[in-house]
Design a protein around this motif. Structure first.
Motif, short mmCIF file in Angstrom:
data_model
loop_
_atom_site.label_atom_id
_atom_site.label_comp_id
_atom_site.label_asym_id
_atom_site.label_seq_id
_atom_site.Cartn_x
_atom_site.Cartn_y
_atom_site.Cartn_z
N ALA A 221 5.03 -10.62 7.80
CA ALA A 221 6.47 -10.74 7.61
C ALA A 221 7.20 -10.74 8.94
N GLN A 222 6.77 -9.89 9.87
CA GLN A 222 7.38 -9.86 11.19
C GLN A 222 7.18 -11.17 11.92
N ARG A 223 6.01 -11.77 11.73
CA ARG A 223 5.72 -13.05 12.40
C ARG A 223 6.54 -14.19 11.82
N LEU A 224 6.93 -14.07 10.54
CA LEU A 224 7.72 -15.11 9.89
C LEU A 224 9.23 -14.93 10.10
N ALA A 225 9.64 -13.74 10.53
CA ALA A 225 11.05 -13.34 10.48
C ALA A 225 11.98 -14.23 11.30
N ASP A 226 11.46 -14.91 12.31
CA ASP A 226 12.35 -15.75 13.12
C ASP A 226 12.69 -17.07 12.42
N ARG A 227 11.94 -17.42 11.36
CA ARG A 227 12.19 -18.69 10.67
C ARG A 227 12.36 -18.54 9.17
N CYS A 228 12.02 -17.37 8.62
CA CYS A 228 12.10 -17.15 7.18
C CYS A 228 12.67 -15.77 6.88
N THR A 229 13.27 -15.61 5.70
CA THR A 229 13.59 -14.30 5.17
C THR A 229 12.37 -13.82 4.42
N ALA A 230 11.66 -12.85 4.98
CA ALA A 230 10.39 -12.41 4.41
C ALA A 230 10.60 -11.14 3.58
N VAL A 231 10.11 -11.18 2.34
CA VAL A 231 10.23 -10.06 1.41
C VAL A 231 8.85 -9.46 1.21
N VAL A 232 8.72 -8.18 1.52
CA VAL A 232 7.46 -7.45 1.35
C VAL A 232 7.67 -6.40 0.26
N HIS A 233 6.74 -6.32 -0.68
CA HIS A 233 6.88 -5.33 -1.75
C HIS A 233 5.55 -4.65 -2.04
N ASP A 234 5.65 -3.45 -2.58
CA ASP A 234 4.48 -2.76 -3.12
C ASP A 234 4.30 -3.25 -4.56
N ARG A 235 3.14 -3.86 -4.83
CA ARG A 235 2.86 -4.26 -6.20
C ARG A 235 2.79 -3.03 -7.11
N ARG A 236 3.00 -3.22 -8.40
CA ARG A 236 3.01 -2.09 -9.33
C ARG A 236 1.71 -1.29 -9.23
N GLY A 237 1.87 0.03 -9.32
CA GLY A 237 0.72 0.91 -9.22
C GLY A 237 0.29 1.22 -7.80
N ARG A 238 1.12 0.85 -6.81
CA ARG A 238 0.77 1.05 -5.41
C ARG A 238 1.99 1.53 -4.62
N GLY A 239 1.71 2.27 -3.57
CA GLY A 239 2.76 2.66 -2.64
C GLY A 239 3.94 3.31 -3.33
N GLU A 240 5.14 2.80 -3.06
CA GLU A 240 6.37 3.39 -3.58
C GLU A 240 6.84 2.76 -4.89
N SER A 241 6.09 1.80 -5.41
CA SER A 241 6.46 1.20 -6.68
C SER A 241 5.88 2.01 -7.84
N GLY A 242 6.49 1.85 -9.00
CA GLY A 242 6.02 2.55 -10.18
C GLY A 242 4.95 1.78 -10.91
N ASP A 243 4.68 2.20 -12.14
CA ASP A 243 3.68 1.55 -12.97
C ASP A 243 4.02 1.85 -14.42
N THR A 244 3.75 0.92 -15.29
CA THR A 244 4.01 1.10 -16.72
C THR A 244 2.85 0.52 -17.51
N ALA A 245 2.25 1.31 -18.35
CA ALA A 245 1.15 0.83 -19.19
C ALA A 245 1.71 0.16 -20.46
N PRO A 246 0.96 -0.77 -21.07
CA PRO A 246 -0.33 -1.28 -20.58
C PRO A 246 -0.12 -2.39 -19.57
N TYR A 247 -1.13 -2.60 -18.72
CA TYR A 247 -1.04 -3.67 -17.73
C TYR A 247 -1.31 -5.03 -18.37
#
Length: 260
Positions: A41-67
């Protein structure tokens, strides 16, 4: 992650936005959080708006069953809506498989790019290997053996037993076990592990499929077949790169494609 949005099923999704230009959502692969693609994302930032996210079940994102894979497609829909209603997508490894599902679903995606989605059509014994992994992974996670699930994935990637034992003793192991349940999500996204030709044939936007020149031949062939199967496909090979591609090498290629 400094922003939050909510998916259709109520799952909270954490994300960050950096740079300026055409919006691109970056999708990480198995055993990873958004931090894995943050350097890109940092490498793209000079030419793109880069969006980085934690997919569900990882990092700071939540999770809801069933997958279900459809739920992760809805996650990408929520992110697209949160960042303006229009975006391109990039996914690495099994994250690329999710991007291809999303591109085929009719989301407002301008373009899609993937790096080495590991479809195993041309790996000797690939279909049988994928089936065995699916069965063993489901059993390990069902019995709460997260460490064993991580080991199964590391073996699938070709890591040797000595390196796996070393990984178990490393400070990173706790974090790997924390995201181990999401291995089932990537497994679902990959389906039977083979190229989903009907799905790819229904993608109506331009797709760039990229491979590393130093990656195994079966993986490079799979990458080329993705580009050959989608109606508007382009294939690129980055000489000297492996599955662990360098952001400084991949970034300019993606920026050029997304700017188009």
């Amino acid at each position: 992650m400094d922003k939050k949005t909510t998916s259709r099923d109520g799952t909270s999704l954490a994300y960050t936005v950096t740079g300026q230009g055409p919006t691109v959502i970056l999708v990480s692969g198995a055993m990873s959080t958004g931090g894995t693609v943050a350097p890109l994302a940092q490498r793209l930032a000079d030419r793109c708006t880069a969006v980085v996210h934690d997919r569900r079940g990882r990092g700071e994102s939540g999770d809801t069953a069933p997958y279900a894979v459809a739920r992760e497609v809805e996650d990408l829909a929520a992110l697209i809506d949160a960042v303006g209603g229009d975006a391109a997508l990039f996914g690495v490894s099994s994250g690329g498989a999710l991007v291809l599902h999303a591109a085929a679903s009719g989301l407002p995606v301008r373009r899609a790019a993937v790096y080495e989605v590991p479809y195993a059509d041309h790996l000797e014994g690939g279909a049988a290997r994928e089936a065995a992994y699916k069965e063993q992974l489901g059993k390990a996670l069902g019995e709460g053996r997260r460490g064993d699930a991580v080991e199964l994935f590391l073996r699938l990637t070709g890591l040797g037993e000595e390196m796996i034992r070393g990984a178990r003793q490393s400070p990173m192991w706790a974090g790997m076990e924390a995201v181990a349940p999401s291995l089932a999500y990537d497994d679902a996204v990959m389906g039977d592990g083979l190229l989903p030709r009907d799905l790819l044939a229904g993608i109506a936007v331009p797709v760039l499929s990229v491979a590393g020149g130093a990656s195994p031949e079966w993986m490079r062939t799979a990458s080329r077949e993705v580009a050959d199967t989608v109606p508007q496909g382009t294939h690129r090979v980055l000489e000297g790169q492996t599955h662990m591609v360098e952001p400084d090498v991949l970034g300019p290629v993606l920026a050029e494609f997304f700017a188009g």
